[in-house]
Write a protein that holds these residues in place. Sequence first.
Motif, PDB file in Angstrom:
ATOM      1  N   ARG A 198       0.831  -1.208   0.000  1.00 11.61           N
ATOM      2  CA  ARG A 198       0.000   0.000   0.000  1.00 11.61           C
ATOM      3  C   ARG A 198       0.864   1.257   0.000  1.00 11.61           C
ATOM      4  NH1 ARG A 198      -5.027  -2.287   1.291  1.00 11.61           N
ATOM      5  NH2 ARG A 198      -4.659  -4.218   2.403  1.00 11.61           N
ATOM      6  N   HIS A 237       7.357   4.666   6.412  1.00  9.35           N
ATOM      7  CA  HIS A 237       6.925   4.218   7.741  1.00  9.35           C
ATOM      8  C   HIS A 237       6.247   5.350   8.520  1.00  9.35           C
ATOM      9  CE1 HIS A 237       9.046   0.453   7.125  1.00  9.35           C
ATOM     10  NE2 HIS A 237      10.056   1.175   6.641  1.00  9.35           N
ATOM     11  N   TYR A 296       1.837   7.293   2.977  1.00  6.83           N
ATOM     12  CA  TYR A 296       2.782   6.282   2.470  1.00  6.83           C
ATOM     13  C   TYR A 296       3.406   6.702   1.134  1.00  6.83           C
ATOM     14  CZ  TYR A 296       1.684   3.116   6.254  1.00  6.83           C
ATOM     15  OH  TYR A 296       1.569   2.554   7.504  1.00  6.83           O
ATOM     16  N   LEU A 327       3.610   5.407  10.299  1.00  6.36           N
ATOM     17  CA  LEU A 327       3.155   5.025  11.645  1.00  6.36           C
ATOM     18  C   LEU A 327       4.298   5.223  12.651  1.00  6.36           C
ATOM     19  CD1 LEU A 327       0.848   2.065  12.267  1.00  6.36           C
ATOM     20  CD2 LEU A 327       2.795   2.318  13.749  1.00  6.36           C
ATOM     21  N   GLU A 329      11.387  -5.439   9.422  1.00  2.18           N
ATOM     22  CA  GLU A 329      10.118  -5.328   8.680  1.00  2.18           C
ATOM     23  C   GLU A 329      10.389  -5.204   7.185  1.00  2.18           C
ATOM     24  OE1 GLU A 329       7.112  -2.766  10.508  1.00  2.18           O
ATOM     25  OE2 GLU A 329       6.641  -2.041   8.492  1.00  2.18           O
TER      26      GLU A 329
HETATM   27  C1  LIG Z   1       2.792  -1.784  12.654  1.00  2.00           C
HETATM   28  S1  LIG Z   1       2.630  -1.790  10.911  1.00  2.00           S
HETATM   29  C2  LIG Z   1       3.787  -0.519  10.545  1.00  2.00           C
HETATM   30  C3  LIG Z   1       3.766  -0.114   9.144  1.00  2.00           C
HETATM   31  C4  LIG Z   1       4.903   0.813   8.728  1.00  2.00           C
HETATM   32  N1  LIG Z   1       6.171   0.327   9.200  1.00  2.00           N
HETATM   33  C5  LIG Z   1       4.686   2.216   9.213  1.00  2.00           C
HETATM   34  O1  LIG Z   1       5.428   2.670  10.096  1.00  2.00           O
HETATM   35  O2  LIG Z   1       3.771   2.888   8.711  1.00  2.00           O
HETATM   36  C6  LIG Z   1       3.505  -3.227  10.458  1.00  2.00           C
HETATM   37  C7  LIG Z   1       2.852  -4.035   9.342  1.00  2.00           C
HETATM   38  O3  LIG Z   1       2.689  -3.230   8.211  1.00  2.00           O
HETATM   39  C8  LIG Z   1       3.117  -3.942   7.047  1.00  2.00           C
HETATM   40  N2  LIG Z   1       3.540  -2.932   6.071  1.00  2.00           N
HETATM   41  C9  LIG Z   1       4.491  -1.994   6.220  1.00  2.00           C
HETATM   42  N3  LIG Z   1       4.550  -1.179   5.140  1.00  2.00           N
HETATM   43  C10 LIG Z   1       3.589  -1.619   4.288  1.00  2.00           C
HETATM   44  C11 LIG Z   1       3.110  -1.181   3.011  1.00  2.00           C
HETATM   45  N4  LIG Z   1       3.634  -0.127   2.388  1.00  2.00           N
HETATM   46  N5  LIG Z   1       2.087  -1.859   2.438  1.00  2.00           N
HETATM   47  C12 LIG Z   1       1.529  -2.931   3.048  1.00  2.00           C
HETATM   48  N6  LIG Z   1       1.921  -3.391   4.257  1.00  2.00           N
HETATM   49  C13 LIG Z   1       2.936  -2.751   4.871  1.00  2.00           C
HETATM   50  C14 LIG Z   1       4.225  -4.835   7.519  1.00  2.00           C
HETATM   51  O4  LIG Z   1       4.385  -5.965   6.711  1.00  2.00           O
HETATM   52  C15 LIG Z   1       3.700  -5.198   8.903  1.00  2.00           C
HETATM   53  O5  LIG Z   1       2.857  -6.315   8.834  1.00  2.00           O
END
Ligand SMILES: C[S@@+](CC[C@H](N)C(=O)[O-])C[C@H]1O[C@@H](n2cnc3c(N)ncnc32)[C@H](O)[C@@H]1O
Length: 246
Positions: free
Chosen positions: A168, A178, A173, A180, A216
């Motif tokens: 996504r 990242h 994004y 979040l 990650e």
């Molecule tokens: C707690 S979330 C944090 C997402 C990202 N690290 C952020 O800070 O926005 C962790 C989950 O998001 C998923 N994830 C991270 N980036 C993504 C992306 N661009 N699209 C889909 N899934 C994602 C990872 O595989 C993991 O299962």
Amino acid sequence: MSRVAHLLFGIVAYGVFLGVFLYLIGFVGDLAVLPRTVDHPASALAPVAAIAVDALLILVFGLQHSIMARAGFKAAWTRIVPEAIERSLFVLFASAALVLLFLFWQPLRGDVWDVRGTLGAPLLWVVFGAGWGIVLLSTFLINHFELFGLSQVWNQLRQRPAAAPVLRQPLLYKLVRHPLYSGFFIAFWATPHMSYGHALLAVGMSVYMLIAIVYEERDLVRMFGQDYEEYRGRVGKLAPRLRRAR
Ligand SMILES: C[S@@+](CC[C@H](N)C(=O)[O-])C[C@H]1O[C@@H](n2cnc3c(N)ncnc32)[C@H](O)[C@@H]1O
């Protein structure tokens, strides 16, 4: 029957998480009405012992998150627990690690900065609120209900297969990979009163997030291959890139 039980379990885990998340905001913001926060009540321990306890609590949180999020762990774990509630269990264990932190955190006296009562204070509170807002918004951008286990138990109830993972890149994004974690960085660091205890929490959580990103992204490259490599080459990690990558 077990499908309904799993749904109820997922809803309870989500409710627990919501309560813990709200408490975390008050804990970090040193909200006076809460019984325990990052700065209150004062610790009875000597500073070195207090730092050791706090570091251990952050480590427990970091290990729980890092280990339970890995594909290898999930494969082994889902031989013991039903796949539909794996994410809900993750959410419950994460909540438990945070409750431990709330209960046993040892505040440390002394200030890194204190601008309470100045014009900077309301400004920093706005940034603090924006940080938590970014965290929450990011969960919805990525898939809030899947991230917290509700989609999985709902899909099982409707006997639908789990959705295939999708890379996504909506809104935030597009700016950073990242958002979040960017939100958490802002929320932990933006405060009018940075005590030594608060600074220890902010440093500990920041180090954890930087390490978590490495693991990650390894999983994301494995999942999405060249698409993620291309995304990584184009978009900044935690802050937007000023210049476009060539
Ligand atoms: C707690 S979330 C944090 C997402 C990202 N690290 C952020 O800070 O926005 C962790 C989950 O998001 C998923 N994830 C991270 N980036 C993504 C992306 N661009 N699209 C889909 N899934 C994602 C990872 O595989 C993991 O299962």
